[in-house]
Design an enzyme around this catalytic site. Sequence first.
Site, PDB file in Angstrom:
ATOM      1  N   ARG A 193      -5.730   0.638 -10.255  1.00  0.00           N
ATOM      2  CA  ARG A 193      -4.782  -0.175 -10.012  1.00  0.00           C
ATOM      3  C   ARG A 193      -4.297  -0.918 -11.316  1.00  0.00           C
ATOM      4  O   ARG A 193      -3.090  -1.118 -11.499  1.00  0.00           O
ATOM      5  CB  ARG A 193      -5.264  -1.241  -8.984  1.00  0.00           C
TER       6      ARG A 193
ATOM      7  N   HIS B  36      -0.322  -1.067 -12.451  1.00  0.00           N
ATOM      8  CA  HIS B  36       0.210  -2.022 -12.727  1.00  0.00           C
ATOM      9  C   HIS B  36       0.831  -2.279 -14.199  1.00  0.00           C
ATOM     10  O   HIS B  36       1.710  -3.220 -14.371  1.00  0.00           O
ATOM     11  CB  HIS B  36      -0.627  -3.295 -12.452  1.00  0.00           C
TER      12      HIS B  36
ATOM     13  N   ASN C 112      -0.933  -9.965  -9.560  1.00  0.00           N
ATOM     14  CA  ASN C 112      -1.972  -9.864 -10.650  1.00  0.00           C
ATOM     15  C   ASN C 112      -2.942 -11.081 -10.465  1.00  0.00           C
ATOM     16  O   ASN C 112      -4.040 -11.028 -10.914  1.00  0.00           O
ATOM     17  CB  ASN C 112      -1.607  -9.613 -12.069  1.00  0.00           C
TER      18      ASN C 112
ATOM     19  N   HIS D  50      -4.655   3.982  -2.510  1.00  0.00           N
ATOM     20  CA  HIS D  50      -5.499   3.068  -1.427  1.00  0.00           C
ATOM     21  C   HIS D  50      -6.573   3.735  -0.667  1.00  0.00           C
ATOM     22  O   HIS D  50      -7.130   3.170   0.231  1.00  0.00           O
ATOM     23  CB  HIS D  50      -4.506   2.251  -0.511  1.00  0.00           C
TER      24      HIS D  50
HETATM   25  C1  HEM Z   1       3.288   1.268  -2.856  1.00  0.00           C
HETATM   26  C2  HEM Z   1       3.217  -0.090  -3.108  1.00  0.00           C
HETATM   27  C3  HEM Z   1       1.765  -0.674  -3.389  1.00  0.00           C
HETATM   28  C4  HEM Z   1       1.496  -1.810  -2.710  1.00  0.00           C
HETATM   29  C5  HEM Z   1       2.609  -2.922  -1.859  1.00  0.00           C
HETATM   30  C6  HEM Z   1       0.441  -2.081  -3.322  1.00  0.00           C
HETATM   31  C7  HEM Z   1      -0.532  -3.544  -2.965  1.00  0.00           C
HETATM   32  C8  HEM Z   1      -1.628  -3.625  -3.181  1.00  0.00           C
HETATM   33  C9  HEM Z   1      -2.335  -4.781  -2.778  1.00  0.00           C
HETATM   34  C10 HEM Z   1      -1.872  -5.993  -1.981  1.00  0.00           C
HETATM   35  C11 HEM Z   1      -3.809  -4.525  -3.003  1.00  0.00           C
HETATM   36  C12 HEM Z   1      -4.875  -5.533  -2.746  1.00  0.00           C
HETATM   37  C13 HEM Z   1      -5.042  -6.583  -4.106  1.00  0.00           C
HETATM   38  C14 HEM Z   1      -5.876  -7.957  -3.731  1.00  0.00           C
HETATM   39  O1  HEM Z   1      -5.820  -8.419  -2.424  1.00  0.00           O
HETATM   40  O2  HEM Z   1      -6.389  -8.478  -4.596  1.00  0.00           O
HETATM   41  C15 HEM Z   1      -3.896  -3.483  -3.628  1.00  0.00           C
HETATM   42  C16 HEM Z   1      -4.996  -2.833  -4.037  1.00  0.00           C
HETATM   43  C17 HEM Z   1      -5.107  -1.778  -4.704  1.00  0.00           C
HETATM   44  N1  HEM Z   1      -4.139  -0.824  -5.183  1.00  0.00           N
HETATM   45 FE1  HEM Z   1      -2.155  -0.983  -4.655  1.00  0.00          FE
HETATM   46  N2  HEM Z   1      -0.239  -1.352  -3.815  1.00  0.00           N
HETATM   47  C18 HEM Z   1       0.716  -0.326  -3.852  1.00  0.00           C
HETATM   48  C19 HEM Z   1       0.503   0.741  -4.779  1.00  0.00           C
HETATM   49  C20 HEM Z   1      -0.487   1.419  -5.475  1.00  0.00           C
HETATM   50  C21 HEM Z   1      -0.605   2.641  -6.451  1.00  0.00           C
HETATM   51  C22 HEM Z   1       0.630   3.396  -6.813  1.00  0.00           C
HETATM   52  C23 HEM Z   1      -1.797   2.653  -6.735  1.00  0.00           C
HETATM   53  C24 HEM Z   1      -2.372   3.609  -7.635  1.00  0.00           C
HETATM   54  C25 HEM Z   1      -2.105   4.941  -7.790  1.00  0.00           C
HETATM   55  C26 HEM Z   1      -2.556   1.629  -6.069  1.00  0.00           C
HETATM   56  C27 HEM Z   1      -4.108   1.440  -6.081  1.00  0.00           C
HETATM   57  C28 HEM Z   1      -4.523   0.291  -5.627  1.00  0.00           C
HETATM   58  C29 HEM Z   1      -6.256   0.165  -5.657  1.00  0.00           C
HETATM   59  C30 HEM Z   1      -7.128   1.299  -6.428  1.00  0.00           C
HETATM   60  C31 HEM Z   1      -6.638  -1.077  -5.117  1.00  0.00           C
HETATM   61  C32 HEM Z   1      -7.789  -1.637  -4.919  1.00  0.00           C
HETATM   62  C33 HEM Z   1      -7.950  -2.238  -6.304  1.00  0.00           C
HETATM   63  C34 HEM Z   1      -9.534  -2.877  -6.191  1.00  0.00           C
HETATM   64  O3  HEM Z   1     -10.439  -2.997  -5.181  1.00  0.00           O
HETATM   65  O4  HEM Z   1      -9.944  -3.638  -7.169  1.00  0.00           O
HETATM   66  N3  HEM Z   1      -1.744   0.674  -5.487  1.00  0.00           N
HETATM   67  N4  HEM Z   1      -2.783  -2.762  -3.771  1.00  0.00           N
END
Ligand code: HEM
Length: 322
Positions: free
Chosen positions: A63, A67, A95, A195
Amino acid sequence: MASKSIFVLVIFSLISLFLGTSNAWLMQPDFYASSCPNVEQIVYNTMKQAVSKEPRMGASILRLFFHDCFVNGCDASVLLDDTPTFTGEKTAKANANNSIRGFEVIDAIKCNLEAACPQTVSCADILALASRDGVRLLGGPTWKVPLGRRDARTASLSLANKNLPPPSSSLANLTSLFARQNLNINEMTALSGGHTIGLARCINFRPHIYNDTDIDPSFAATRQANCPKQAGNGDFNLAPLDLQTPTKFDNDYFQNLVKKRGLLHSDQELYNGGSQDSLVKKYSTNQAVFFQDFVAAMIKMGNIKLLTGTKGEIRKNCRVIN
Ligand code: HEM
Ligand SMILES: *[C@@H]1O[C@H](CO)[C@@H](O)[C@H](O)[C@H]1NC(C)=O
Ligand SMILES: *[C@@H]1O[C@H](CO)[C@@H](O)[C@H](O)[C@H]1NC(C)=O
Ligand SMILES: *[C@@H]1O[C@H](CO)[C@@H](O)[C@H](O)[C@H]1NC(C)=O
């Protein structure tokens, strides 16, 4: 010989100038072959330790890379700490409050690399390699990462707030936010497969599990049990983005979407009667195709708006500019 390669270089520069494309063609997987031959081993070993200590770290680093790349390109701007005289991206909506994490792991990788080859490997390349290794360590695909990124001397809080997608995004919102980065709607869907690993906070999925109708009611009830309806209660409680296997990089994320078990509103938008339904279905039954498309899209995302050559710098410490 030399004049011939200079000629080729000039022609390529002109073409890339003309097309207005990035300088991604300058990137090569063996960029550090002579300057830091063990770079891949050092990154991998440090990631292996970090992921065995906490499997979620593979997700957190992936992530971070996303970002980074979506805000002025993959230039490690996301890693810069705020100081009294410098505002970084860590307080952006997407973030803030330690929602992005894993900085200590990037520090450890940088520290090990500085010991082996001082001020040679950029923090931006570390993010690209470490996120690839995190995916692999959690059972996903691996690939060769084009290298040669350099680090920014600036960051942009306002662009971070503008470019990073919020979980409330509609399919149209997601499409336009990714298009801004030259990523098409299918690449957006493949990348969303990130995800399949990691966790999200109640504050980010509360509206979906209480107010949306495109959700399996029993799944909603399960998630409601640890995410109170009232804002301000349990905001930081965590739930897996992929219900079954949040520490395994697989295609369960897409299987869940087909069953209306996406955790975020934005997740379920990919399978809600729109143009991405068929691709989500395909990924849900064919993991190999998902892996192939994910890898291609990761390489493309990793090439967004790079600093190369003599632009930017190689930071000594990923958290501060030199
Ligand atoms: C399509 C639009 C996307 C949205 C709206 C989005 C939104 C989010 C949100 C809201 C979270 C949870 C953050 C939290 O609650 O602290 C999250 C976690 C995450 N996102 Fe996305 N995301 C998107 C695309 C992506 C992409 C493109 C990737 C990587 C290729 C990605 C990888 C991750 C990962 C791996 C997590 C978990 C992080 C952790 O457990 O520390 N996301 N995302
Ligand atoms: C961070 O958390 C605090 C305390 O819950 C909250 O008041 C604040 O709005 C949050 N900041 C952002 C940018 O989400
Ligand atoms: C999402 O789309 C709505 C409706 O078109 C628009 O009002 C809103 O500003 C968009 N949000 C983002 C983040 O693009
Ligand atoms: C659900 O929607 C209502 C009406 O828009 C709103 O007032 C409420 O805050 C929402 N609840 C959640 C949990 O998002």
